[in-house]
Design an enzyme around this catalytic site. Structure first.
Site, short mmCIF file in Angstrom:
data_model
loop_
_atom_site.label_atom_id
_atom_site.label_comp_id
_atom_site.label_asym_id
_atom_site.label_seq_id
_atom_site.Cartn_x
_atom_site.Cartn_y
_atom_site.Cartn_z
N ASP A 116 0.78 -1.39 0.00
CA ASP A 116 -0.04 -0.11 -0.07
C ASP A 116 0.94 1.34 -0.01
O ASP A 116 2.02 1.36 0.71
CB ASP A 116 -0.94 0.05 1.25
CG ASP A 116 -1.85 1.05 1.17
OD1 ASP A 116 -2.37 1.41 -0.11
OD2 ASP A 116 -2.63 1.29 2.25
N ASN A 176 -10.16 -3.27 -6.37
CA ASN A 176 -9.62 -2.41 -7.50
C ASN A 176 -10.24 -1.95 -8.80
O ASN A 176 -9.93 -0.62 -9.44
CB ASN A 176 -8.15 -2.93 -7.52
CG ASN A 176 -7.32 -2.56 -6.60
OD1 ASN A 176 -6.31 -3.42 -6.35
ND2 ASN A 176 -7.65 -1.91 -5.55
#
Length: 238
Positions: A23, A71
């Site tokens: 991340d 996503n």
């Protein structure tokens, strides 16, 4: 003695299976006034550094969260950039994975990806199929809740309810042929699992670090493993 040498010297301190939620690519780019695509490109370089170092220190299995089932909510342009980087990674790094005896494993429903990307992934898995070394598992269009739903449905089709236990569920998971998850790392300072390996993480050690993924490297992995080695894993006992 380096941290890597220290963890190698103590087999009890070395996890068999590490997973990483990678991340912070976007924030890394924003801090540098760069487009998000530049952050993702830098993130691929971090993948190379970390996966190579994982092999150096003898890690048995490494799972990386590359593209989640959520996503798809991102802008179309960003998804296109990510697909392009995936193409580039496979084309440029596959020969190294084959040469280094890496067992490449994909978890998730990557069949939704563009057809040429699916073909590249299938070819990469096929070319690594005979390898016998460390496992590199890449989560692509993966979501842990969907994984558990699919496992439950498959079991319900062939077993009565009283025969469905934890072992049966684990046998249907996409990680069933991998060592149990020992350590899960998330970069960038966030403190959540984001639908990643929810069942597998039940007794894993969790480590949340502030480092943005593109800045994460071998020393960070060594420190994470050293932190793992310092913990007392009781699994519910004393």
């Amino acid at each position: 003695m380096s941290v890597a040498q220290a963890v190698q010297a103590s087999p009890f301190a070395m996890p068999r299976h590490v997973a990483i939620i990678m991340d912070g690519n976007g924030r890394w780019a924003k801090k540098r006034l760069l487009p998000r695509a530049a952050g993702h490109k830098a993130g691929v370089e971090a993948v190379r550094r970390v996966t190579r170092h994982a092999r150096v220190i003898g890690l048995e299995a490494l799972t990386i969260y590359a593209f989640s089932s959520e996503n798809w909510r991102r802008p179309e342009q960003e998804i296109g950039d990510l697909m392009g980087l995936l193409r580039l990674f496979i084309r440029s790094d596959l020969a190294e994975l084959v040469r280094e005896n890496v067992r490449l494993k994909i978890i998730g429903d990557y069949g939704r990806f563009p057809s040429d990307v699916v073909a590249l992934i299938d070819d990469a898995v096929r070319r690594c199929a005979a390898n016998t070394g460390p496992i590199l598992a890449i989560a692509l269009n993966y979501g842990a809740q969907a994984e558990l739903v699919h496992a439950a449905r498959r079991l319900a089709e062939r077993l009565p309810p009283e025969q469905i236990d934890a072992a049966a569920i684990e046998g249907e998971l996409e990680t069933r042929d991998m060592p149990p998850l020992d350590l899960l790392i998330r970069t960038s300072g966030e403190h959540r699992l984001s639908n990643f390996l929810l069942w597998q993480a039940a007794y894993a050690e969790l480590l949340f670090v502030d480092t943005l993924w593109p800045d994460f490297g071998p020393a960070d992995l060594d420190q994470a493993i050293a932190a793992f080695g310092s913990r007392n894993r009781r699994f519910g006992g004393l």
